[in-house]
Each structure stands twice: as structure tokens, then as C-alpha cells.
Design a protein around this motif. Sequence first.
Motif, PDB file in Angstrom:
ATOM      1  N   THR A  29       9.879  24.329  10.380  1.00  0.00           N
ATOM      2  CA  THR A  29      10.674  24.108  11.593  1.00  0.00           C
ATOM      3  C   THR A  29       9.936  23.148  12.522  1.00  0.00           C
ATOM      4  O   THR A  29       8.702  23.081  12.540  1.00  0.00           O
ATOM      5  CB  THR A  29      10.901  25.419  12.363  1.00  0.00           C
ATOM      6  OG1 THR A  29       9.637  25.986  12.692  1.00  0.00           O
ATOM      7  CG2 THR A  29      11.735  26.395  11.568  1.00  0.00           C
ATOM      8  N   LEU A  48      13.268  21.347   9.736  1.00  0.00           N
ATOM      9  CA  LEU A  48      14.441  22.081  10.208  1.00  0.00           C
ATOM     10  C   LEU A  48      14.336  22.279  11.715  1.00  0.00           C
ATOM     11  O   LEU A  48      13.396  22.924  12.201  1.00  0.00           O
ATOM     12  CB  LEU A  48      14.516  23.458   9.522  1.00  0.00           C
ATOM     13  CG  LEU A  48      15.602  24.385  10.072  1.00  0.00           C
ATOM     14  CD1 LEU A  48      16.996  23.830   9.774  1.00  0.00           C
ATOM     15  CD2 LEU A  48      15.463  25.796   9.502  1.00  0.00           C
ATOM     16  N   GLY A  50      15.395  24.408  13.815  1.00  0.00           N
ATOM     17  CA  GLY A  50      16.004  25.730  13.678  1.00  0.00           C
ATOM     18  C   GLY A  50      16.481  26.271  15.020  1.00  0.00           C
ATOM     19  O   GLY A  50      15.906  25.950  16.069  1.00  0.00           O
ATOM     20  N   ASP A  51      17.498  27.131  14.939  1.00  0.00           N
ATOM     21  CA  ASP A  51      17.903  27.791  16.186  1.00  0.00           C
ATOM     22  C   ASP A  51      16.889  28.875  16.554  1.00  0.00           C
ATOM     23  O   ASP A  51      17.002  29.515  17.598  1.00  0.00           O
ATOM     24  CB  ASP A  51      19.343  28.328  16.106  1.00  0.00           C
ATOM     25  CG  ASP A  51      19.537  29.340  15.007  1.00  0.00           C
ATOM     26  OD1 ASP A  51      18.588  29.601  14.238  1.00  0.00           O
ATOM     27  OD2 ASP A  51      20.659  29.889  14.909  1.00  0.00           O
ATOM     28  N   SER A  52      15.841  29.032  15.721  1.00  0.00           N
ATOM     29  CA  SER A  52      14.697  29.863  16.100  1.00  0.00           C
ATOM     30  C   SER A  52      14.015  29.278  17.338  1.00  0.00           C
ATOM     31  O   SER A  52      13.179  29.946  17.955  1.00  0.00           O
ATOM     32  CB  SER A  52      13.697  29.990  14.947  1.00  0.00           C
ATOM     33  OG  SER A  52      13.377  28.712  14.423  1.00  0.00           O
ATOM     34  N   ASP A  90      20.127  23.194  12.776  1.00  0.00           N
ATOM     35  CA  ASP A  90      20.941  24.414  12.784  1.00  0.00           C
ATOM     36  C   ASP A  90      22.124  24.249  13.723  1.00  0.00           C
ATOM     37  O   ASP A  90      21.940  23.853  14.887  1.00  0.00           O
ATOM     38  CB  ASP A  90      20.103  25.600  13.292  1.00  0.00           C
ATOM     39  CG  ASP A  90      19.579  26.456  12.166  1.00  0.00           C
ATOM     40  OD1 ASP A  90      20.173  26.454  11.069  1.00  0.00           O
ATOM     41  OD2 ASP A  90      18.557  27.140  12.388  1.00  0.00           O
ATOM     42  N   LYS A 120      22.859  22.756   9.226  1.00  0.00           N
ATOM     43  CA  LYS A 120      22.779  24.038   8.493  1.00  0.00           C
ATOM     44  C   LYS A 120      23.666  25.057   9.195  1.00  0.00           C
ATOM     45  O   LYS A 120      23.669  25.138  10.432  1.00  0.00           O
ATOM     46  CB  LYS A 120      21.328  24.530   8.439  1.00  0.00           C
ATOM     47  CG  LYS A 120      21.185  25.925   7.809  1.00  0.00           C
ATOM     48  CD  LYS A 120      19.766  26.216   7.352  1.00  0.00           C
ATOM     49  CE  LYS A 120      18.863  26.773   8.430  1.00  0.00           C
ATOM     50  NZ  LYS A 120      19.308  28.034   9.054  1.00  0.00           N
ATOM     51  N   HIS A 144      23.052  28.947   4.320  1.00  0.00           N
ATOM     52  CA  HIS A 144      22.011  29.923   4.685  1.00  0.00           C
ATOM     53  C   HIS A 144      22.604  31.322   4.442  1.00  0.00           C
ATOM     54  O   HIS A 144      23.557  31.716   5.109  1.00  0.00           O
ATOM     55  CB  HIS A 144      21.629  29.723   6.159  1.00  0.00           C
ATOM     56  CG  HIS A 144      20.518  30.605   6.649  1.00  0.00           C
ATOM     57  ND1 HIS A 144      19.735  30.279   7.740  1.00  0.00           N
ATOM     58  CD2 HIS A 144      20.050  31.805   6.228  1.00  0.00           C
ATOM     59  CE1 HIS A 144      18.833  31.218   7.949  1.00  0.00           C
ATOM     60  NE2 HIS A 144      19.015  32.179   7.045  1.00  0.00           N
ATOM     61  N   ILE A 210      12.773  31.993   2.405  1.00  0.00           N
ATOM     62  CA  ILE A 210      11.854  32.522   3.433  1.00  0.00           C
ATOM     63  C   ILE A 210      11.905  34.034   3.223  1.00  0.00           C
ATOM     64  O   ILE A 210      12.930  34.676   3.464  1.00  0.00           O
ATOM     65  CB  ILE A 210      12.226  32.070   4.862  1.00  0.00           C
ATOM     66  CG1 ILE A 210      11.358  32.792   5.911  1.00  0.00           C
ATOM     67  CG2 ILE A 210      13.703  32.191   5.182  1.00  0.00           C
ATOM     68  CD1 ILE A 210      11.346  32.143   7.281  1.00  0.00           C
ATOM     69  N   VAL A 222       8.661  29.304   9.816  1.00  0.00           N
ATOM     70  CA  VAL A 222       8.682  28.852  11.205  1.00  0.00           C
ATOM     71  C   VAL A 222       7.258  28.370  11.511  1.00  0.00           C
ATOM     72  O   VAL A 222       6.288  29.128  11.356  1.00  0.00           O
ATOM     73  CB  VAL A 222       9.122  30.000  12.147  1.00  0.00           C
ATOM     74  CG1 VAL A 222       8.890  29.639  13.607  1.00  0.00           C
ATOM     75  CG2 VAL A 222      10.591  30.339  11.902  1.00  0.00           C
TER      76      VAL A 222
HETATM   77  O1  KIV Z   1      16.116  28.938  12.658  1.00  0.00           O
HETATM   78  C1  KIV Z   1      15.262  28.967  11.746  1.00  0.00           C
HETATM   79  O2  KIV Z   1      14.057  28.795  11.971  1.00  0.00           O
HETATM   80  C2  KIV Z   1      15.721  29.215  10.378  1.00  0.00           C
HETATM   81  C3  KIV Z   1      14.676  29.405   9.324  1.00  0.00           C
HETATM   82  C4  KIV Z   1      14.031  30.721   9.465  1.00  0.00           C
HETATM   83  C5  KIV Z   1      15.231  29.227   7.965  1.00  0.00           C
HETATM   84  O3  KIV Z   1      16.888  29.265  10.143  1.00  0.00           O
END
Ligand code: KIV
Length: 271
Positions: A29, A48, A50-52, A90, A120, A144, A210, A222
Amino acid sequence: MSIHKEVKRVTTHVLQAMKARGEKITMLTAYDYSMARILDEAGVDVLLVGDSASNVMAGHETTLPITLDQMIYHASSVVRAVRRALVVVDMPFGSYQGNSRKALESAIRIMKESGAHAVKLEGGSEIAESVARILSAGVPVMGHLGLTPQSIYKFGTYKVRAREEEEAEKLKQDAQLLEELGCFALVLEKIPAALGKEVSERLHIPTIGIGAGRHTDGQVLVTHDLLGITKDFQPRFLRRYLELFDTIKGATQQYIQDVRSGDFPNENEQY
Ligand code: KIV
């Protein structure tokens, strides 16, 4: 003549070829320019957005609050840093579920405003119409399945998914469907390793796991977890390569001490 060495960019086709050759894909990420630059220079294949970011950057408990505008802001910062990696973004909660027209509009905003290469989406048959519509506009889609954090209030926990036969069967069907629709890759999150292996062997598109075992075609973590910037998150699947929380805290404490004692700046650190 450019002074920069030509770098061969990672595309969705490159990832497909890597799977065909049995070469593992690496994904991490990234949410900002500086970190993305380091990761890209290190040679990671996919970044990525990510929405994380909702958890790691903004401190929310879940990924639900982050907005489309915020994802586009993070994504455009990452894109400006990247020379080689494929940048996947994301689609945030509420930007694609239940309305394929809105899904397409959201995906187009991400691609136009950030310059990223793919999006994604979380889910299987429930979001098939949105996936198909985005793909029909020429936007590459990564799927996903497994633990999909945008559905946390439906699941109730972040525990391993698809341990039971019924849920595992649905996951296999969804994986097949996403491949048939035209997704270029699939993230499998927190499922039994045997299921990760079975799905990866059945599909022609690459799987990126993951917490899905060692037989997926690639792995994603992440970055803030891998570097030990996040401290309390310690799932079994996580390997920490650094303990940066403590390192950064130590450096900050040293700086505070040096300023307070008058040690910083010294004569060589002034004009
Ligand atoms: O948002 C994110 O970091 C993710 C990963 C955990 C795959 O979707």
C-alpha cells in the motif's frame, strides 16, 4: 535526451505474464508521494492506494468513512512518485455498491483526476453489474474477496473468512465470475491457505493474497504494518521488517533533548 534511464512499466499484462512464468507478484500500500517513491525505487510491482488510508492515515476505526475525494488526493500523490509500479486505487465504500452508473462515474473520476492505472472493488456477484460497467469503459478492475473490510458491520469481526463449506463455495464461484467478467487480478484476504491455493490454481488471472497462504500468485501487505509504524496490529499473517514506531519515537525524543539542552543546532548547523 532524457537523463532518466528508461524504466519498463508494470502493466496488467506484465502481471499476467508473471503468473504464467510462476514469478511471484509483490504489492504494497501507499498513500503519499514520499513513501511511494521509496517503494517504487525498491522495485515493488504494484502500489495499492488502499482505503486502509482511512485507518492508517486518518485514524478511523474502519475503512468506511474515507471519501472519493480523499482517495483521489492520496492516489494523485502516489502517481506523481511512481516510475515503474502499476498503481491501483481502492474505490471507497459508497462509491460503487448498488448503482453501476455511480460506480462508473466514480471509477472515471479516479482515473481522470489521479492518473492511476486501475481500480479495486470489494465483493463478488453483488457488485457484478458495477464491475462489468467499469470494465466496459476500458478501466482495469482488480477484485477483492474473502475478508472485505467495507462489509465489517455485516461480518461483525475481522476473523478468517470462508472456513465453512458454504462460504468457501460462494467465494470460489465469485472468483470465477470476476475472472469471466474481465478482472485482471484478484485480492484474497484472510482465508484458509488451502482455499487460497485452490482458487489460485483454478484461475487464469493472478491472485494476490493477504493472510491467504503462500500459494497465491502474489502477496500484499499494508506498508505501515510491514515497517512497524502501526504498533498494535499483530495478526498472524503479518511479518514486520522494521519496528519504526520505536525508532521514530527514539529519534524524536533525541531531537527534543538536543533542542532543550542547546546541543542543536551547533556551529556547523547554522549560517
Ligand atoms: O485497503 C487495503 O489496504 C487493502 C489491502 C489490505 C489489500 O485492501
